[in-house]
Design a protein around this motif. Structure first.
Motif, PDB file in Angstrom:
ATOM      1  N   PRO A   1      34.244  48.522  36.783  1.00 58.35           N
ATOM      2  CA  PRO A   1      34.731  48.080  38.095  1.00 58.35           C
ATOM      3  C   PRO A   1      34.890  46.567  38.141  1.00 58.35           C
ATOM      4  O   PRO A   1      34.099  45.817  37.563  1.00 58.35           O
ATOM      5  CB  PRO A   1      33.638  48.550  39.053  1.00 58.35           C
TER       6      PRO A   1
ATOM      7  N   VAL B   1      29.510  50.714  43.768  1.00 54.77           N
ATOM      8  CA  VAL B   1      30.821  50.927  43.147  1.00 54.77           C
ATOM      9  C   VAL B   1      31.550  52.025  43.908  1.00 54.77           C
ATOM     10  O   VAL B   1      30.942  53.017  44.326  1.00 54.77           O
ATOM     11  CB  VAL B   1      30.674  51.323  41.660  1.00 54.77           C
TER      12      VAL B   1
ATOM     13  N   GLU C   1      34.196  47.070  42.550  1.00 53.82           N
ATOM     14  CA  GLU C   1      32.923  46.694  43.134  1.00 53.82           C
ATOM     15  C   GLU C   1      33.065  46.760  44.651  1.00 53.82           C
ATOM     16  O   GLU C   1      34.093  46.389  45.208  1.00 53.82           O
ATOM     17  CB  GLU C   1      32.544  45.285  42.703  1.00 53.82           C
TER      18      GLU C   1
END
Length: 595
Positions: free
Chosen positions: A451, A487, A591
């Motif tokens: 991510p 995430v 994120e």
């Protein structure tokens, strides 16, 4: 923004080298400020070597693992039986616009515009003009280009591929990212050279012409010699090229001012190609803008420098004079390139779009193929005026028996189990990554996406892998392990940084949250729906499109359930989102601080 039949091209700019953006600039809402830079020569540079660039260090969040991705198309038009020795149009379904084609060594090679997607400029190979194989990309190294800060529909416009004396040439424009340039290769699968920039050639849509006497010319669209007389007034220019020196030489002159009939104020003369046949030089161009008034026109001369006589029967290809309410319309036809086929006939590849509801198309501008008829008097015609583009066409004589064009046309299922050492060539990204966030090696048989802090509305590079939507009716699905805390990960459908859906999952206090985000224009993204489910090890996600209606579902082990049905998918159509691309679908991870 709404689509119109005209457009305003700025001149391609070449701006000073820039530095990596600060974290605060990663989600800038527009491409203001420094819009791009001319990259240096970093041939073969590894992505990981660029990770130290400020603001683009590899994310510390745990990777998200995807087990597979599957795409199925079910268009009614593709259900029509295909007789032996015939093929389906389009030959490249989905966002494959501005085709250019060349014959070399008994094979055919075709390239398309790619704008700011990476890898850029796909290269297809065929032996018969009907069956195509994606063999590589021209822009496949980070050091070749930099599209940071650019909207999705900037970047690479209208490449042209040529072959001469054992060398392949691709000449094109990087709009707002360096201007006009060309690259060379001995093998069209690559590697291609670093760009040779052409700072003295303004405008867009360059092509090369190699004449019998050894001279080489560059032809392209640019502003007219004097002030434009009207919006969309452009000209076709030509100059001799010295390829040994990598630069144009001699005078640069206008071959065509405005279009084929200047008295009608024709707009957007562009995409020029020159062909030589029976002692004539044929100048073939697109005219009328890239929407419903798009067309292809031709003029000719006995002298390379003209004057060029327009064909009285222009346009030689268009769909603009057909009834708007015709069933299953194909529109926007133009931007053709001609080639002699394996059977001695000439053929044209060109772009067009398959519409729904009379004006929408999420699949972008696609590549079509039709034979070229040389009429009495030596003029080429691709399609008689008033005829619709046929969906089923007799193939070149060298093609016999059943024809299977999957996965580029027709109805088919395409699946990636991520078992190979490298990603399938059909996966693309939004702009060029500064760090390698996609990984097939850490857990063989799974795609690991690390991510990033970039959301889908960034003007940089989010951790999104996309594959083109190729059908009006389709399903795209994937299976992924539930992401770690902090995430969000799932499946996205993206037209641009301003128009997208994200069917995501994230950890919740009491399980796993499945949610649907949408962005549609200048307003911030919004959550359309969310549901908390038991947190299992794996979750499946699905996007099902039926023209303008998109549905979003999930399966955590108890079977498929819909989170949202029949959302307005027209936000992914060019009519709504604007630009020159089509929708792409695939895995995405971010994120949570990117929200």
């Amino acid at each position: 923004m709404a689509w119109t039949s005209t457009r305003s091209w700025p001149r391609a700019t070449r701006t000073r080298p820039g530095s990596c953006p600060s974290p605060a600039s990663r989600t800038a809402p527009s491409g203001t400020g420094e819009r791009g830079r001319r990259p240096g020569s970093v041939a073969g540079a590894l992505l990981l070597a660029l990770a130290a660039c400020a603001g683009f260090a590899a994310a510390a969040a745990e990777p998200v693992h995807f087990d597979w991705y599957e795409y199925t198309g079910r268009d009614a038009a593709f259900e029509q039986p295909l007789p032996p020795g015939h093929y389906r149009n389009p030959i490249l379904a989905g966002y494959y616009p501005d085709p250019s084609i060349v014959r070399a060594n008994g094979r055919y090679y075709l390239v398309n515009s790619s704008f700011t997607h990476f890898p850029g400029i796909p290269v297809f190979e065929s032996t018969d003009l009907v069956h195509w194989n994606l063999i590589g990309h021209v822009i496949d190294r980070p050091g070749m280009m930099d599209f940071d800060g650019l909207g999705t529909s900037r970047g690479i416009f209208a490449p042209t591929i040529e072959y001469h004396d054992g060398t392949f040439y691709v000449v094109t424009t990087a709009v707002d990212a360096g201007g006009n340039f060309y690259v060379t290769a001995k093998d069209p699968a690559g590697p291609w050279s670093d760009p040779v920039w052409l700072p003295d050639i303004e405008g867009i849509d360059p092509s090369f012409f190699f004449d019998d006497d050894g001279k080489v010319y560059i032809i392209n669209n640019d502003a007219p010699e004097g002030p434009p007389r009207y919006e969309g007034h452009r000209a076709i220019w030509m100059q001799e090229m010295d390829l040994a020196a990598g630069k144009p030489v001699g005078p640069r002159r206008v071959l065509l001012d405005g279009g084929m009939d200047p008295s009608t104020n024709p707009i957007w003369i562009e995409g020029p190609h020159i062909y030589k046949r029976d002692g004539w030089y044929y100048l073939v161009c697109a005219e009328g803008g890239t929407s419903v008034n798009h067309s292809q026109v031709v003029a000719r001369s006995r002298n390379i420098w003209g004057p060029y006589e327009p064909y009285e029967g222009n346009p030689i290809l268009t769909q603009r004079d057909l009834p708007a309410d015709r069933p299953a319309p194909i529109a926007n036809a133009g931007h053709a390139d001609l080639v002699e086929g394996p059977d001695g006939r000439w053929w044209a590849v060109f772009l067009a779009s398959r519409l729904y509801e009379g004006r929408h198309y999420n699949t972008g501008r696609e590549t079509f193929l039709l034979p070229v008829e040389w009429e009495e008097g030596g003029w080429p015609r691709i399609l008689p005026r008033g005829e619709v583009i046929p969906r089923i066409v007799r193939a070149p004589a060298t093609v016999g028996g059943p024809v299977d064009q999957a996965p580029w046309s027709g109805n088919f299922t395409w699946r990636d189990d991520f078992n190979g050492p490298t990603l399938d060539r059909s996966w693309i990204r939004m702009r060029i990554p500064k760090t390698e966030w996609a990984d097939l090696s850490s857990r063989p048989g799974m795609l690991a996406i690390h991510p990033q802090a970039e959301n889908l509305d960034t003007l940089h590079n989010p951790a999104f892998l996309g594959r083109r939507q190729q059908h009006l009716v389709f399903e795209a699905s994937t299976a992924l392990e539930a992401p770690a805390a902090g995430v969000a990960a799932g499946l996205a459908a993206v037209q641009s940084e301003q128009y997208w859906f994200f069917l995501g999952t994230r950890r919740a206090d009491d399980g796993l949250e499945v949610f649907l985000e949408r962005r549609a224009g200048d307003a911030p993204a919004e959550v359309l729906a969310s549901r908390t489910v038991a947190a299992g090890r794996e979750v499946k996600l699905k996007i099902a499109g039926n023209e303008g209606a998109y549905s979003f579902g999930y399966d955590t082990g108890g079977g498929w359930q819909w989170l949202v049905e029949d959302a307005d998918g027209r936000i992914l159509s060019t009519e709504v989102a604007g630009g020159f691309v089509g929708a792409v679908l695939g895995p995405f991870a971010r994120e949570e601080g990117a929200r």
